[in-house]
Design a protein around this motif. Structure first.
Motif, mmCIF file in Angstrom:
data_model
loop_
_atom_site.group_PDB
_atom_site.id
_atom_site.type_symbol
_atom_site.label_atom_id
_atom_site.label_comp_id
_atom_site.label_asym_id
_atom_site.label_seq_id
_atom_site.Cartn_x
_atom_site.Cartn_y
_atom_site.Cartn_z
ATOM 1 N N CYS A 46 35.062 3.612 -26.437
ATOM 2 C CA CYS A 46 34.476 4.822 -25.850
ATOM 3 C C CYS A 46 33.608 5.469 -26.918
ATOM 4 O O CYS A 46 34.106 5.808 -27.999
ATOM 5 C CB CYS A 46 35.573 5.776 -25.397
ATOM 6 S SG CYS A 46 34.971 7.369 -24.753
ATOM 7 N N GLN A 99 31.082 7.414 -22.997
ATOM 8 C CA GLN A 99 30.725 6.137 -22.380
ATOM 9 C C GLN A 99 31.810 5.127 -22.701
ATOM 10 O O GLN A 99 31.940 4.707 -23.848
ATOM 11 C CB GLN A 99 29.379 5.651 -22.896
ATOM 12 C CG GLN A 99 28.897 4.347 -22.285
ATOM 13 C CD GLN A 99 28.457 4.502 -20.849
ATOM 14 O OE1 GLN A 99 27.826 5.490 -20.486
ATOM 15 N NE2 GLN A 99 28.804 3.537 -20.018
ATOM 16 N N THR A 126 36.218 2.442 -16.930
ATOM 17 C CA THR A 126 35.968 1.009 -17.015
ATOM 18 C C THR A 126 37.159 0.304 -16.381
ATOM 19 O O THR A 126 38.317 0.654 -16.630
ATOM 20 C CB THR A 126 35.748 0.567 -18.480
ATOM 21 O OG1 THR A 126 35.403 -0.818 -18.522
ATOM 22 C CG2 THR A 126 36.960 0.819 -19.355
ATOM 23 N N SER A 168 33.663 1.361 -22.235
ATOM 24 C CA SER A 168 33.289 -0.024 -21.997
ATOM 25 C C SER A 168 34.435 -0.933 -22.427
ATOM 26 O O SER A 168 35.390 -0.483 -23.070
ATOM 27 C CB SER A 168 32.017 -0.376 -22.764
ATOM 28 O OG SER A 168 32.217 -0.240 -24.155
ATOM 29 N N GLY A 169 34.311 -2.218 -22.089
ATOM 30 C CA GLY A 169 35.281 -3.197 -22.540
ATOM 31 C C GLY A 169 36.237 -3.701 -21.488
ATOM 32 O O GLY A 169 37.045 -4.589 -21.757
#
Length: 121
Positions: free
Chosen positions: A21, A4, A115, A6-7
C-alpha cells in the motif's frame, strides 16, 4: 490523502502473497496504518495494524501467519501473508487512522480502493 493497494491475486491454499500500500499526503511517519478485509456477505474486519512507533496488532485468525510492516522512507505499508487459507479470501483494504491504533474500522480516516485475494482449496 491517497492510498493505493496492490499485490492481490489467486493463490492455492498454503501459498503466500505480499500486499503493498503506497501512501501520499500527510506525514506518513506518525500515522497508524492497518489492513482490513471484507469477504463476500460479511462485514469488514481488522486484519493487522502498525503504529508509527512500530507497535503491531493482529487479528487472532491471522496471528503467526501474517506480518505487517511499514517503510516510512518509501511511504509504504506491507502485509506478508503466509500459509494462506480459503477463509482468507476477501478484498483487502489499507487504511489510515489519525489517532491511536485500533481495530475499529469506524475510527479510520482514509481508505484505499482494495485488492482482491482469492485462496483456492
Amino acid at each position: 490523502v491517497q492510498l493505493q493497494a496492490s499485490g492481490g491475486g489467486l493463490v492455492q491454499a498454503g501459498g503466500s502473497l505480499r500486499l503493498s500500500c503506497t501512501y501520499s499526503g500527510r506525514t506518513f511517519g506518525r500515522l497508524v496504518m492497518s489492513w482490513f478485509r471484507q469477504a463476500p456477505g460479511k462485514e469488514r474486519e481488522f486484519v493487522a495494524g502498525v503504529s508509527w512507533t512500530g507497535g503491531t496488532q493482529y487479528a487472532g485468525s491471522v496471528q503467526g501467519r501474517f506480518s505487517i510492516s511499514r517503510d516510512n522512507a518509501k511511504n509504504a505499508l506491507y502485509l506478508q501473508m503466509n500459509n494462506l487459507k480459503p477463509e482468507d479470501t476477501a478484498v483487502y483494504y489499507c487504511a489510515v487512522d489519525l489517532g491511536a491504533l485500533t481495530r475499529d474500522s469506524r475510527t479510520y480516516n482514509y481508505w484505499g480502493q482494495g485488492t482482491l485475494v482469492t485462496v483456492s482449496s
